[in-house]
Scaffold this motif. Sequence first.
Motif, PDB file in Angstrom:
ATOM      1  N   TYR A  44      34.354 -48.334 -73.435  1.00  0.00           N
ATOM      2  CA  TYR A  44      33.276 -47.550 -72.845  1.00  0.00           C
ATOM      3  C   TYR A  44      33.245 -47.711 -71.324  1.00  0.00           C
ATOM      4  CZ  TYR A  44      28.553 -46.127 -71.576  1.00  0.00           C
ATOM      5  OH  TYR A  44      27.478 -45.520 -70.974  1.00  0.00           O
ATOM      6  N   LYS A  45      33.400 -48.940 -70.866  1.00  0.00           N
ATOM      7  CA  LYS A  45      33.368 -49.227 -69.439  1.00  0.00           C
ATOM      8  C   LYS A  45      34.469 -48.475 -68.700  1.00  0.00           C
ATOM      9  CE  LYS A  45      33.378 -53.162 -66.235  1.00  0.00           C
ATOM     10  NZ  LYS A  45      33.453 -54.650 -66.143  1.00  0.00           N
ATOM     11  N   GLN A  46      35.669 -48.480 -69.255  1.00  0.00           N
ATOM     12  CA  GLN A  46      36.772 -47.757 -68.623  1.00  0.00           C
ATOM     13  C   GLN A  46      36.481 -46.271 -68.571  1.00  0.00           C
ATOM     14  OE1 GLN A  46      39.491 -48.767 -66.994  1.00  0.00           O
ATOM     15  NE2 GLN A  46      38.575 -50.794 -67.196  1.00  0.00           N
ATOM     16  N   TRP A  68      25.175 -49.756 -79.200  1.00  0.00           N
ATOM     17  CA  TRP A  68      24.138 -50.008 -78.210  1.00  0.00           C
ATOM     18  C   TRP A  68      23.404 -51.317 -78.485  1.00  0.00           C
ATOM     19  CZ3 TRP A  68      24.054 -47.361 -73.843  1.00  0.00           C
ATOM     20  CH2 TRP A  68      24.737 -46.147 -73.805  1.00  0.00           C
ATOM     21  N   ARG A  69      23.155 -51.623 -79.741  1.00  0.00           N
ATOM     22  CA  ARG A  69      22.477 -52.876 -80.061  1.00  0.00           C
ATOM     23  C   ARG A  69      23.335 -54.087 -79.680  1.00  0.00           C
ATOM     24  NH1 ARG A  69      20.711 -50.082 -84.797  1.00  0.00           N
ATOM     25  NH2 ARG A  69      22.540 -50.853 -85.923  1.00  0.00           N
ATOM     26  N   GLU A  70      24.636 -54.017 -79.975  1.00  0.00           N
ATOM     27  CA  GLU A  70      25.525 -55.157 -79.743  1.00  0.00           C
ATOM     28  C   GLU A  70      25.903 -55.339 -78.277  1.00  0.00           C
ATOM     29  OE1 GLU A  70      28.849 -54.384 -82.242  1.00  0.00           O
ATOM     30  OE2 GLU A  70      27.671 -54.475 -84.105  1.00  0.00           O
ATOM     31  N   ASN A  71      25.880 -54.257 -77.491  1.00  0.00           N
ATOM     32  CA  ASN A  71      26.414 -54.324 -76.123  1.00  0.00           C
ATOM     33  C   ASN A  71      25.381 -54.085 -75.030  1.00  0.00           C
ATOM     34  OD1 ASN A  71      29.457 -54.549 -76.596  1.00  0.00           O
ATOM     35  ND2 ASN A  71      28.962 -52.756 -77.844  1.00  0.00           N
ATOM     36  N   ILE A  72      24.106 -53.932 -75.404  1.00  0.00           N
ATOM     37  CA  ILE A  72      23.128 -53.540 -74.397  1.00  0.00           C
ATOM     38  C   ILE A  72      23.021 -54.549 -73.253  1.00  0.00           C
ATOM     39  CG2 ILE A  72      21.131 -54.612 -75.524  1.00  0.00           C
ATOM     40  CD1 ILE A  72      21.313 -51.165 -73.744  1.00  0.00           C
ATOM     41  N   ASN A  73      23.192 -55.836 -73.546  1.00  0.00           N
ATOM     42  CA  ASN A  73      23.108 -56.838 -72.468  1.00  0.00           C
ATOM     43  C   ASN A  73      24.297 -56.772 -71.514  1.00  0.00           C
ATOM     44  OD1 ASN A  73      20.659 -57.862 -73.347  1.00  0.00           O
ATOM     45  ND2 ASN A  73      21.625 -59.336 -74.733  1.00  0.00           N
ATOM     46  N   SER A  74      25.432 -56.210 -71.979  1.00  0.00           N
ATOM     47  CA  SER A  74      26.619 -56.095 -71.124  1.00  0.00           C
ATOM     48  C   SER A  74      26.394 -55.122 -69.979  1.00  0.00           C
ATOM     49  CB  SER A  74      27.826 -55.634 -71.958  1.00  0.00           C
ATOM     50  OG  SER A  74      28.136 -56.584 -72.950  1.00  0.00           O
ATOM     51  N   PHE A  75      25.389 -54.246 -70.142  1.00  0.00           N
ATOM     52  CA  PHE A  75      25.091 -53.286 -69.074  1.00  0.00           C
ATOM     53  C   PHE A  75      24.521 -53.971 -67.832  1.00  0.00           C
ATOM     54  CE2 PHE A  75      25.676 -50.427 -72.519  1.00  0.00           C
ATOM     55  CZ  PHE A  75      25.976 -49.193 -71.977  1.00  0.00           C
ATOM     56  N   GLU A 120      25.900 -56.455 -66.329  1.00  0.00           N
ATOM     57  CA  GLU A 120      26.992 -57.013 -65.524  1.00  0.00           C
ATOM     58  C   GLU A 120      27.067 -56.347 -64.151  1.00  0.00           C
ATOM     59  OE1 GLU A 120      30.557 -56.444 -67.741  1.00  0.00           O
ATOM     60  OE2 GLU A 120      29.990 -57.852 -69.343  1.00  0.00           O
ATOM     61  N   ASN A 121      27.423 -57.154 -63.144  1.00  0.00           N
ATOM     62  CA  ASN A 121      27.628 -56.647 -61.776  1.00  0.00           C
ATOM     63  C   ASN A 121      26.447 -55.804 -61.276  1.00  0.00           C
ATOM     64  OD1 ASN A 121      30.246 -57.813 -61.660  1.00  0.00           O
ATOM     65  ND2 ASN A 121      31.069 -56.039 -62.747  1.00  0.00           N
ATOM     66  N   GLN A 151      26.226 -52.262 -62.845  1.00  0.00           N
ATOM     67  CA  GLN A 151      27.252 -51.377 -62.273  1.00  0.00           C
ATOM     68  C   GLN A 151      27.437 -50.101 -63.093  1.00  0.00           C
ATOM     69  OE1 GLN A 151      31.282 -52.694 -62.791  1.00  0.00           O
ATOM     70  NE2 GLN A 151      32.056 -51.596 -60.997  1.00  0.00           N
ATOM     71  N   ILE A 152      27.472 -50.229 -64.424  1.00  0.00           N
ATOM     72  CA  ILE A 152      27.721 -49.061 -65.271  1.00  0.00           C
ATOM     73  C   ILE A 152      26.617 -48.020 -65.095  1.00  0.00           C
ATOM     74  CG2 ILE A 152      27.884 -48.262 -67.668  1.00  0.00           C
ATOM     75  CD1 ILE A 152      30.377 -49.649 -66.649  1.00  0.00           C
ATOM     76  N   LEU A 153      25.362 -48.484 -65.026  1.00  0.00           N
ATOM     77  CA  LEU A 153      24.261 -47.540 -64.817  1.00  0.00           C
ATOM     78  C   LEU A 153      24.390 -46.825 -63.475  1.00  0.00           C
ATOM     79  CD1 LEU A 153      21.029 -49.310 -66.114  1.00  0.00           C
ATOM     80  CD2 LEU A 153      22.503 -47.679 -67.271  1.00  0.00           C
ATOM     81  N   ARG A 154      24.797 -47.561 -62.462  1.00  0.00           N
ATOM     82  CA  ARG A 154      24.951 -46.954 -61.129  1.00  0.00           C
ATOM     83  C   ARG A 154      26.048 -45.885 -61.139  1.00  0.00           C
ATOM     84  NH1 ARG A 154      22.107 -50.041 -57.454  1.00  0.00           N
ATOM     85  NH2 ARG A 154      21.466 -52.094 -58.256  1.00  0.00           N
ATOM     86  N   VAL A 155      27.122 -46.147 -61.874  1.00  0.00           N
ATOM     87  CA  VAL A 155      28.197 -45.150 -61.968  1.00  0.00           C
ATOM     88  C   VAL A 155      27.711 -43.926 -62.752  1.00  0.00           C
ATOM     89  CG1 VAL A 155      30.532 -44.697 -62.806  1.00  0.00           C
ATOM     90  CG2 VAL A 155      29.992 -46.902 -61.767  1.00  0.00           C
ATOM     91  N   LEU A 156      26.924 -44.158 -63.823  1.00  0.00           N
ATOM     92  CA  LEU A 156      26.354 -43.033 -64.570  1.00  0.00           C
ATOM     93  C   LEU A 156      25.483 -42.173 -63.655  1.00  0.00           C
ATOM     94  CD1 LEU A 156      25.344 -44.700 -67.972  1.00  0.00           C
ATOM     95  CD2 LEU A 156      27.131 -42.981 -67.611  1.00  0.00           C
TER      96      LEU A 156
END
Length: 483
Positions: free
Chosen positions: A367-369, A388-395, A397-398, A401-406
């Motif tokens: 997903y990140k890539q 989303w349940r398993e990876n929500i905390n990974s958002f 990171e940095n 960063q992923i939200l900013r790119v979105l």
Amino acid sequence: MDRAELTTEQVLKRDIPWEHYMSTKLISGTCLQLLRRYDHKPESQRAPLLEEDGPAYVRVFLNILRSISKEETVEYVLALIDEMLAANPKRAALFYDQSLSGEDIYEPFLTNILTYIAYSASRWQDFIIRIVTFSNKIIIFRLLWKGNWFVQEKSCKILTDIISARPKLQNGMLPNGDASNSKSKLTSTHDVLRDLVDWLCSQLRNPTHPSCSIPTSIHCLSTLLREPYVRTLFVQADGIKLLIPLISPASTQQSIQLLYETCLCIWLLSFYDAAVDYLSTTRVMPRLVEVVKGSTKEKVVRVVVLSFRNLLAKGAFAAQMIDLGLPQIVQNLKAQAWTDEDLLDALNQLEVGLKENLKKLSSFDKYKQQVLLGHLDWSPMHKDPSFWRENINSFEENDFQILRVLMTIIDTSSDTTALAVACYDLSQFLQYHPSGRIVVADLKAKDQVMKLMNHGNTEVRKNALLCVQRLFLGAKYASFLQA
């Protein structure tokens, strides 16, 4: 005639006044005899002459380039050398014959290139310093022919051919008469390669010739980059970014050759870690994938697949390849009737490597890539609650960063699918992250998303509305409204 449009055939039709040059003592009698035997003769007659006395002819050509400044004559001699090497590339070894050990075999060609560097870069102070290092070779001033593309192109090609043919280090001696422990005033190999790379990069940035500069530069680089030292120089000159725009599907024979040689440069650079690090910051992978999907030319497919194989184990390239659908592309390529064994072996190795990486790659890595590359589509993970349940905390990171790119995608993309998916993913973050509304509000996402509620595409409007509802009402009430 415009000298930028001269051809070798046109130049070689000239009659050069060799006798006049001898009478004015610009060439010797021996030189004149050799030229009379060689000039305007077919290759069938020249070949035995070069076989018997090749180094003598090389010395004649070099002496003329040093002693005669008339443009037409210099062009003619460069054309003779170019034709000689084109007929038999192994003749480049003649420049390293023992009888020429005291000759500076690079300098007559390098001066033509330095002329361009001086003019194009406006580095006169640096240029003057470098002239002095050439042990007062004032020939460089006599060859200041601004804009003579024919001379520059031939000098560059010849220099590439002969420097690539130089013998390996033996008994502490370097080519061009340089002893490794001496203070020889002959032009060193490193100086030649540095200036050559400078010139090639200058041509890629600001072409002297509208249609020939770039193909000529890429052709020479595809030979020179076989040397580790040239790869270092090229990266230091910020040359990699000049290659990326040239990687795109081609149709004409000329553009196919340019594409092949550009991809060959990428393959050669893939052996150098610093170049790989730089490539990872570019869009080289999507471009290579587009090329391999659309190309039917075996040599192009081979060099791209070999590049994939080299890059697979480095950095995040494996994740990019998987995200771009390379596993399926490899399957399609394997089904075609290729004859090149290197290509078939590379495809098999690439298939195995991609399968291994696919097993190791977590869903969030994929997903990140996808997000970082801006390649958003409706792949299953976007609508998978467990993802989303398993990876929500990974958002987190940095600094999210992923939200900013979105948000950048929402603000700048013209791709309706990417816009719809970005809005949906943002709404999913709002639903699953305990502080989602606070985080998204801090990113000032509201205004950007609200603009898309009036978008012309239905899917974009729908997902923008969902995102705004969850931002204002909270996940629970927004989901109720959606239901």
